[in-house]
Design an enzyme around this catalytic site. Sequence first.
Site, short mmCIF file in Angstrom:
data_model
loop_
_atom_site.label_atom_id
_atom_site.label_comp_id
_atom_site.label_asym_id
_atom_site.label_seq_id
_atom_site.Cartn_x
_atom_site.Cartn_y
_atom_site.Cartn_z
N ARG A 253 -7.67 -1.28 -6.96
CA ARG A 253 -8.22 -2.55 -6.46
C ARG A 253 -9.45 -2.97 -7.26
NH1 ARG A 253 -5.54 -3.02 -1.22
NH2 ARG A 253 -4.19 -1.20 -1.21
N HIS B 289 1.28 2.44 4.14
CA HIS B 289 0.33 3.55 4.07
C HIS B 289 0.36 4.37 5.37
CE1 HIS B 289 -3.52 5.66 3.73
NE2 HIS B 289 -3.67 5.20 2.50
N LYS C 268 -6.50 -5.25 3.40
CA LYS C 268 -7.31 -4.08 3.05
C LYS C 268 -8.21 -4.37 1.86
CE LYS C 268 -6.49 0.60 1.19
NZ LYS C 268 -5.49 1.68 1.11
N HIS D 61 -11.34 -1.94 0.75
CA HIS D 61 -11.52 -0.59 0.18
C HIS D 61 -12.38 -0.60 -1.09
CE1 HIS D 61 -9.43 3.62 -0.19
NE2 HIS D 61 -10.65 3.69 0.31
N CYS E 23 -5.48 4.01 -4.47
CA CYS E 23 -5.69 2.63 -4.05
C CYS E 23 -7.00 1.98 -4.48
CB CYS E 23 -5.53 2.52 -2.54
SG CYS E 23 -6.27 3.87 -1.61
N LYS F 243 1.83 9.45 -5.84
CA LYS F 243 0.44 8.99 -5.75
C LYS F 243 -0.53 10.13 -6.07
CE LYS F 243 -2.82 7.28 -2.23
NZ LYS F 243 -2.93 6.84 -0.80
N ASP G 61 0.83 -1.21 0.00
CA ASP G 61 0.00 0.00 0.00
C ASP G 61 0.86 1.26 0.00
OD1 ASP G 61 -2.20 1.63 0.15
OD2 ASP G 61 -3.05 0.70 1.93
N ASP G 62 0.89 1.97 -1.13
CA ASP G 62 1.66 3.21 -1.28
C ASP G 62 3.17 2.98 -1.28
OD1 ASP G 62 -0.83 4.36 -1.23
OD2 ASP G 62 -0.49 5.61 0.53
N ASP H 206 -0.07 -0.77 -5.00
CA ASP H 206 -1.36 -0.32 -5.54
C ASP H 206 -1.29 1.02 -6.24
OD1 ASP H 206 -0.96 1.19 -3.23
OD2 ASP H 206 -3.01 0.93 -2.48
N ASN H 207 -0.23 1.77 -6.04
CA ASN H 207 -0.02 3.07 -6.70
C ASN H 207 1.34 3.58 -6.26
OD1 ASN H 207 -2.58 3.75 -4.47
ND2 ASN H 207 -0.54 4.54 -4.01
#
Length: 588
Positions: A90, A244, A148, A150, A86, A413, A48-49, A349-350
């Site tokens: 997803r 994150h 996660k 989301h 994110c 991001k 994540d990130d 994710d990014n």
Amino acid sequence: MIGVRFMAAAALALIVATPALAAQPVAVADEPQQAPKDAPNFLVIVADDLGWSDLGAFGGEIATPNLDALALSGVRFTGFHTAPTCSPTRSMLMSGVDNHEAGLGTMAELLGPATRGQPGYEGYLNDRVASIAELLRAGGYATLMAGKWHLGLTPDREPAARGFEHSFALLQGLSNHFGEDQNNIWARAGLAPSYRDDGKPAVLPKGAYSADYFADRLIGYLDAAAKSGDRRPFFAYLPFTTPHWPLQAPAETIAKYKGRYDAGYEALRAERLARQKALGLVPADAAPHSLELARPWAALTPEERAVEARKMEVYAAMVDRMDQNVGRVIAALKAEGRYDNTIILFFADNGPEGNDIHAPSPRFKVSSPDAALPPAGALGIDNSLSNIGKSTSYVGYGPGWAQANSVPSWLVKGYTTEGGIRVSAFAAGRGVKGGGRIANANLDVRDVAPTLLDYAGLAQPRTFAGHPILPFEGHSLRAVLSQGAAGVRSADETLGYELFFRRALRKGDWKVVYLPAPTNRYTRGGISTGRWQLFNVAADPGETKDLSAAKPKRLAELVAAYDRYAKAKGVVPLPAGAEGAPAPAARP
């Protein structure tokens, strides 16, 4: 909800794919099919990130031996792309189609007057698509998730309702990593995290660290299957919430990085780029984009430098801890004799988070927009230097480190530049022709679902749960993974990207980018161009040379292609007159 949806799905067709499958399986209605007995297992890990250069195998200095071993045994991707943030990513991962069709045309938290209520902007994974978990489960797979989600907050939209047989999930995009509530700070701000355990309310145990606990739960599912004799192939989805915001990590892991980042983000950026060139990940003459969002390290006071260095120490610890837990999951697979039949995909994710986030912030004005913020101490928040990284601190690491971690790319991001959408990614395991190979092809998160279904020996149906579903937009990556092919897209195929009215389109080695003015009420501020720019990202991965003036025909061609993409996908355009309106306050 899951029972009704899954029973309907089980009556629908999943077709066994041919051995030499084309890039996209043909969807044909037929009798229900099951995956063959020797079908591979899948482990999909999402960070994540994460920054493009954070892992050692991608030029980083952070201790990531487990991820590096996997990456170097498999194939690393230098051109794997996602959405800029994110939840849109997803949605594409789960569906194999564009985020504007899957329901996350923008993040649910940032729906505004122009996008709220528009088709494709539902704010959750919609019913125009079937999730890859639903398709694999209908084909005989055990489907497991810890981490996660989301992609929806309600019982009919959570993992248990979208194909996961077992799941422990954070429904929102972020939470305290130690399961702390900070005197109900999250609830007071309307941001109380929602955890679900197989569809039932749950919590992250207080004191447990998120990455540790998610790995515990996934290992628990695998162990339970082994003890029960369940030998179905599995789809295991492990979407970490690290690294994150907020920056929090166990003290013993943070201690490993004490003093490592005292030289600052410019120095780190230069180190990482040099290692990337040595590893063959970027061209030897690749130029990094300039730092546009951060103050020079030399301009910071000694006190500011100490705080900044501490933030990066904590961030590194979060990445380190994630790697440790990947190692634990891999060890469990090996102990149970299931590793050799498992295909592993890893990606972020990014791009890295470049906002300078601290709490309390405008998000915590719970009575009215004009209300005074509660003092940090009253909320149980302590962002002092000595406390950064603990469960009571809420800081982000800011644009300097984020741009260092995305080197050589432009920005971070939230942007459709390479710094926002190009991420570290690799594949390893069964049937992957690896040995440290580097694939430079233009790949995309939309390719994941068709790849898994292809390897499972299943084809996408036309309908699912009683209604039509969109055909995959992505391609199976089998040719790249198992046959060493250069890519899966022709030079004429296009891929569009849009978020927060920031736009981009890729065609072959060429890419156009449009960043609207930062002072409009619909975007979140930041860097602006206010016009289309053209880059050759194969030769210039840092997007440092705008070729729009030199190649006006190429620019016009790609802009026209973007317009066709936006129309086809239902992208809401930036409202007329929006440029120049006041920008909103920054928020996490």
